[in-house]
Design a protein around this motif. Structure first.
Motif, short mmCIF file in Angstrom:
data_model
loop_
_atom_site.label_atom_id
_atom_site.label_comp_id
_atom_site.label_asym_id
_atom_site.label_seq_id
_atom_site.Cartn_x
_atom_site.Cartn_y
_atom_site.Cartn_z
N TYR A 197 0.84 -1.20 0.00
CA TYR A 197 0.00 0.00 0.00
C TYR A 197 0.87 1.25 0.00
O TYR A 197 0.62 2.22 -0.71
N SER B 92 -4.16 -0.29 -5.26
CA SER B 92 -3.84 -0.71 -6.63
C SER B 92 -2.44 -0.21 -6.99
O SER B 92 -2.06 0.92 -6.62
N PRO B 93 -1.62 -0.98 -7.69
CA PRO B 93 -1.96 -2.26 -8.31
C PRO B 93 -1.52 -3.50 -7.53
O PRO B 93 -1.76 -4.61 -7.96
N TRP B 94 -0.84 -3.31 -6.37
CA TRP B 94 -0.19 -4.45 -5.75
C TRP B 94 -0.92 -5.00 -4.52
O TRP B 94 -1.10 -6.20 -4.40
N TYR C 130 -4.06 -4.98 -3.28
CA TYR C 130 -5.31 -5.72 -3.37
C TYR C 130 -5.10 -7.05 -4.09
O TYR C 130 -5.73 -8.06 -3.74
N ARG C 131 -4.21 -7.08 -5.07
CA ARG C 131 -3.91 -8.34 -5.74
C ARG C 131 -3.23 -9.33 -4.80
O ARG C 131 -3.55 -10.53 -4.79
N GLN C 132 -2.32 -8.79 -4.00
CA GLN C 132 -1.64 -9.65 -3.03
C GLN C 132 -2.63 -10.19 -2.00
O GLN C 132 -2.54 -11.36 -1.60
N LEU D 62 -5.84 -10.72 -2.46
CA LEU D 62 -6.66 -11.74 -3.12
C LEU D 62 -5.90 -13.06 -3.21
O LEU D 62 -6.46 -14.14 -2.96
N ARG D 63 -4.64 -12.98 -3.58
CA ARG D 63 -3.82 -14.19 -3.68
C ARG D 63 -3.65 -14.85 -2.33
O ARG D 63 -3.68 -16.08 -2.22
N VAL E 152 -3.63 -17.70 -16.18
CA VAL E 152 -2.67 -17.37 -15.14
C VAL E 152 -1.25 -17.63 -15.66
O VAL E 152 -1.05 -18.47 -16.54
N TYR F 93 5.70 -9.09 -3.18
CA TYR F 93 4.64 -9.26 -4.17
C TYR F 93 5.00 -10.39 -5.12
O TYR F 93 6.11 -10.47 -5.62
N GLY G 182 2.74 -13.95 -7.27
CA GLY G 182 1.64 -14.90 -7.29
C GLY G 182 2.05 -16.34 -7.03
O GLY G 182 1.63 -16.96 -6.06
#
Length: 382
Positions: free
Chosen positions: A41, A49-51, A53-55, A57-58, A114, A348, A350
């Motif tokens: 954040y 965004s961009p990191w 919230y994606r992290q 979720l993962r 993916v 960060y 996936g």
């Protein structure tokens, strides 16, 4: 607490396993991951965004994976060890054929929905395969030369494929993880001494075959100021940021090196540096203490396990986790050459996140089924 001695793995009901599950351990993982969300954040200057919230979720997907893996009978994971290793190996071969290049290395597979880095998957499946193999051997059989051919090949083949990508850091981690399993299985010291002599003898040959950027990493480690605007830029900026943080840090989202973009790769490999600048020595020590608690719990699981497969698997997961933390933190402090090793649950990424959560799910499966006795030999596999 349930008396698991009256259970075998398949006789335990799902409710029994959920009760036995160590929810405090999961909370500990959430705390560590939350530190990562906060840092991502901050990297995005106050945006999810961009990191971040994606992290998040993962990580949520990873928690689901951990819970599912933990509930599955440990004996089933032992049966799947070789097939899963074969899948990971096939993915590494596919990388050489149809993989795509990113950041100068061909390490990823595009599956359409993916992108996967097979070397991260191999780190886990290699531990499973080695634990499965050594489970079938007695202590005396482990040190017989003919019994070492298969496990050496299990390590050497993926290491060779990873080196071709090229990804020397991951290759070293695979070798180190494999060596830990050899040691835990009871391999005699003379083999480690002999291996060390062979490694030292081959250093000149290996050095001559390294890429220029890999040699520069070693030179930069020895003298970061030899190329302050080139190869030494990363580590010099990292040291400046850590030093600027002091004891209590400059404050959340107040780091100058990170917020003014002097610090490269601050959302991945150098995220610990950013944490050190903004939260200081205290913040860094808090994260390391949380990691230490994870490590101690993991090793305790290994000591409690009554079957060899689970014990070796827990040791492998524990020490691989330790290697990640040690190499990343030592790297950003200039104590080791810069290599692409993420900080567990914080950096960060996936595939690294999901493969680690899968590995921790295996660890929890060992914990839940720690009193299950698994017979040795081929019958246990088939």
């Amino acid at each position: 607490m349930l008396d698991l001695r009256r259970f075998t793995g398949r006789e335990m009901r799902l409710t029994d396993k959920l009760i036995e599950f160590n929810w405090g351990f999961l909370l500990l993982l959430v705390l560590i991951a939350s530190i990562g969300f906060a840092m991502l954040y901050s990297v995005a200057e106050g945006s999810f965004s961009p990191w971040a919230y994606r992290q998040a979720l993962r990580f949520g997907v990873g928690v689901c994976i951990l819970l599912i893996v933990a509930m599955i009978d440990l004996r089933l994971w032992m049966r799947l060890a070789y097939p899963l290793y074969g899948v990971a190996l096939a993915m590494l071969v596919a990388v050489e054929i149809v993989g795509f290049t990113g950041m100068g290395a061909q390490r990823w597979l595009n599956l359409g929905f993916v992108q996967v880095q097979p070397s991260e998957v191999m780190k886990v499946t290699l531990l499973m395969a080695l634990a499965r193999y050594f489970h079938g051997l007695t202590l005396e059989e482990v040190s017989r030369l003919r019994n070492l051919v298969i496990p050496v090949l299990l390590i050497a083949v993926p290491v060779g494929l990873v080196v071709l990508q090229p990804d020397l850091g991951t290759a070293i981690l695979l070798v180190a993880s494999g060596a830990i399993l050899f040691f835990a299985a009871g391999l005699r010291w003379r083999y480690f001494i002999l291996s060390g002599i062979i490694v030292l003898a081959t250093v000149p040959v290996v050095w001559s075959r390294l890429h220029d950027y890999q040699k520069n990493r070693v030179f930069t480690f020895l003298d970061p100021e030899r190329d302050p605007l080139g190869a030494g830029y990363h580590i010099l900026q990292s040291k400046i940021a850590l030093g600027a943080g002091g004891v209590f840090g400059k404050g959340f989202m107040e780091g100058t090196q990170s917020q003014l973009n002097f610090l490269p790769e601050k959302h991945t490999d150098f995220i610990f540096t950013m944490l050190g600048e903004e939260l200081g020595l205290v913040g860094g020590l808090v994260l390391l203490v949380l990691y230490f608690i994870v490590l101690m719990f993991s090793l305790n699981v290994a000591m409690q396990c009554r079957n060899q497969f689970g014990r070796l698997l827990a040791i492998g997961v524990s020490m691989t986790f330790f290697l990640y933390v040690f190499i990343n933190s030592a790297m950003v402090m200039g104590l080791l050459p810069v290599v692409g090793v993420p900080l567990p649950l914080v950096s960060y990424g996936g595939t690294a996140m999901l493969s680690l959560m899968f590995a921790l799910g295996l660890l929890m499966s060992v914990y839940i089924h720690r009193n299950v006795e698994i017979s040795r030999g081929p019958s246990a596999f088939w």
